[in-house]
Design an enzyme around this catalytic site. Sequence first.
Site, PDB file in Angstrom:
ATOM      1  CE1 TYR A   1       1.138  -0.198   4.377  1.00  0.00           C
ATOM      2  CE2 TYR A   1       0.027   1.914   4.346  1.00  0.00           C
ATOM      3  CZ  TYR A   1       0.875   1.022   4.962  1.00  0.00           C
ATOM      4  OH  TYR A   1       1.468   1.354   6.148  1.00  0.00           O
TER       5      TYR A   1
ATOM      6  CE  LYS B   1       3.231   3.365   3.069  1.00  0.00           C
ATOM      7  NZ  LYS B   1       3.300   3.373   4.518  1.00  0.00           N
TER       8      LYS B   1
ATOM      9  CD  GLU C   1      10.398   1.871  10.092  1.00  0.00           C
ATOM     10  OE1 GLU C   1      10.274   2.849   9.330  1.00  0.00           O
ATOM     11  OE2 GLU C   1      10.169   0.708   9.726  1.00  0.00           O
TER      12      GLU C   1
ATOM     13  CG  LEU D   1       8.326   2.585   4.505  1.00  0.00           C
ATOM     14  CD1 LEU D   1       7.911   1.319   3.777  1.00  0.00           C
ATOM     15  CD2 LEU D   1       7.109   3.432   4.809  1.00  0.00           C
TER      16      LEU D   1
END
Length: 286
Positions: A30, A145, A177, A201
């Site tokens: 996505y 993702k 992250e 990401l």
Amino acid sequence: MLYLNGQFVRIEDAKISALDRGCLFGDGVYEVIPVYSRQPFRLAEHIRRLEASLAAIGLSNPHHAEEWMALIAQVISLQDYEDQSIYLHVTRGATGERDFPFPANTTPTVLINPTPLVVPSAEVKATGVRAISHADFRWLRCDIKSLNLLPAVLLRQAAKQAGCAECVMFRNGMLTEGAASNIFVVKNGIIATPPKDHLILPGITYDVVIELAQQHQLPLEARRISEAEVRSADELWMTSSTKEVLGIIELDGKPVGNGCVGPLARQMDSYYYEFKQSIMRKPTSC
Ligand code: PMP
């Protein structure tokens, strides 16, 4: 109106198969694209990341970049609000059975669902947010993702229960992250963030922040950052398409730096804001 598999439909009329592999396995990828004054921000970069995610899971891209751009433009034009958050996903489609290997000849499911874009208010930007930390228990392909968002669901829920906005993650003693953001630290005027690899990401906002630091001659290093460095940082920021640049003022109940949004966070947020205004907003007529 949203886009589903070739049609623009009202949300209440949008139907997908109960056996869609997105539902059964999270077998899909996505994007979330912020739209300001009906202009998608960094669209080419979002489409490139989508292409990379699709290639990484062996799902052939149902559209060329120009087709994606045209579809997204149509979705944007169909809404009656200007600032939008475009959620887009592609799954490996539906078959009659629940079987793990890729099915032969299925058509991917494509969903493009817009909602009003809600970015942090000026007040939240000025006050900053609190975060908890947690071991990063995700898989080793965080660069994709993927629709498998159970870790983010659990970590953001834990953050919410602690009255916090984000969960900062560590793997083997090193910063990775946030549950749904990239993380930057500042120590002695130097900004640092983990390098792009399979453990994080590659954020679109992350890239913008790095570019802005370069443009404005702010020292920034992309390097491994230890948990001890995070815990003794002067500033901590989270970045994402919908949170933009947001200061974290408390980690696990302890103040970050002096417990206020730091000067570099404020500086970077204002560069980000100017950049966004200069390239995205229509000039206002008076
Ligand atoms: N990391 C993770 C795990 C995320 O979910 C997000 C937001 N989608 C980000 C980083 C930030 O990415 P972007 O700046 O492209 O929104």
